[in-house]
Design a protein around this motif. Sequence first.
Motif, short mmCIF file in Angstrom:
data_model
loop_
_atom_site.label_atom_id
_atom_site.label_comp_id
_atom_site.label_asym_id
_atom_site.label_seq_id
_atom_site.Cartn_x
_atom_site.Cartn_y
_atom_site.Cartn_z
N SER A 190 0.84 -1.20 0.00
CA SER A 190 0.00 0.00 0.00
C SER A 190 0.88 1.25 0.00
O SER A 190 1.99 1.26 0.50
CB SER A 190 -0.92 -0.01 1.21
N LEU A 191 0.32 2.30 -0.55
CA LEU A 191 1.07 3.53 -0.73
C LEU A 191 0.27 4.70 -0.19
O LEU A 191 -0.92 4.84 -0.50
CB LEU A 191 1.36 3.75 -2.22
N LYS B 248 2.77 16.90 2.42
CA LYS B 248 3.81 16.07 1.81
C LYS B 248 3.13 15.15 0.81
O LYS B 248 2.24 14.37 1.17
CB LYS B 248 4.53 15.26 2.89
N TYR B 249 3.55 15.25 -0.45
CA TYR B 249 2.96 14.45 -1.52
C TYR B 249 3.96 13.40 -1.95
O TYR B 249 5.13 13.70 -2.18
CB TYR B 249 2.59 15.34 -2.71
N TYR B 250 3.49 12.17 -2.06
CA TYR B 250 4.33 11.06 -2.48
C TYR B 250 4.03 10.64 -3.91
O TYR B 250 4.54 9.63 -4.38
CB TYR B 250 4.16 9.88 -1.52
N PHE C 29 9.53 8.70 9.72
CA PHE C 29 8.34 7.89 9.92
C PHE C 29 7.80 7.31 8.60
O PHE C 29 7.51 6.13 8.50
CB PHE C 29 7.29 8.76 10.60
N ILE C 30 7.69 8.17 7.58
CA ILE C 30 7.16 7.77 6.27
C ILE C 30 8.18 8.15 5.21
O ILE C 30 8.62 9.29 5.15
CB ILE C 30 5.82 8.47 5.97
N LEU C 31 8.53 7.19 4.37
CA LEU C 31 9.49 7.44 3.31
C LEU C 31 8.92 6.92 2.00
O LEU C 31 8.50 5.76 1.92
CB LEU C 31 10.82 6.76 3.62
N ALA C 32 8.86 7.77 1.01
CA ALA C 32 8.37 7.40 -0.32
C ALA C 32 6.95 6.82 -0.27
O ALA C 32 6.59 5.94 -1.05
CB ALA C 32 9.32 6.44 -1.01
N GLY C 33 6.15 7.31 0.66
CA GLY C 33 4.77 6.88 0.74
C GLY C 33 4.54 5.59 1.49
O GLY C 33 3.44 5.06 1.50
N GLU C 34 5.55 5.07 2.14
CA GLU C 34 5.44 3.83 2.90
C GLU C 34 5.89 4.07 4.33
O GLU C 34 6.85 4.79 4.57
CB GLU C 34 6.29 2.73 2.27
N LEU C 35 5.19 3.43 5.26
CA LEU C 35 5.59 3.52 6.66
C LEU C 35 6.94 2.83 6.82
O LEU C 35 7.09 1.67 6.46
CB LEU C 35 4.55 2.86 7.57
#
Length: 187
Positions: free
Chosen positions: A45-46, A63-65, A162-168
């Motif tokens: 999931s993203l 913040k937009y991924y 905490f969140i990188l590239a839209g993933e936890l």
Amino acid sequence: MSHLFEFATIDLASKNSVAEQHDRLFNRSKGRARVDLRLIHQLHSLIRFILLQNRQGKTRLAKYYIPLEESEKHKVEYEVHRLVVNRDPKFTNFVEFRTHKVIYRRYAGLFFSLCVDITDNELAYLESIHLFVEILDHFFSNVCELDLVFNFHKVYLILDEFILAGELQETSKKAIIERMGELEKQE
């Protein structure tokens, strides 16, 4: 030992959804975990974006991924704000938004909103919003909206831990706070 390394493939050109292909993949392997590791990214999931907005609609953090034009970002922020502010508190904190789902939570005068895929687990993301607020609260010692405004660069650092590239990436409050302590020492 070789049977552990058998890979199944998903036909990305087919008209089937990724979820249908995922189900077929696991049915084909009869419940055994024989999945090509390259598929994890496709099936994972993203988070599409995260927004922190006050009651007046002023965006305090965005913040937009996924890539969006600047005008589209403003439109999304306006639409999400209208969705969550006008929603009755007795309803759930999950609302459909275009072809996705917005999960939000209100803390004092701020709305924390995440946009995710429609099939994602709402409660997991609701819990991750709460964890993010707990981390902010611990880091800023009783966080308020002004902390987010005047220390936005630190908020983005915490968010990136905490969140990188839209993933936890990290769900340990202790680990994130320790990492932020290390970064504070370097300044």
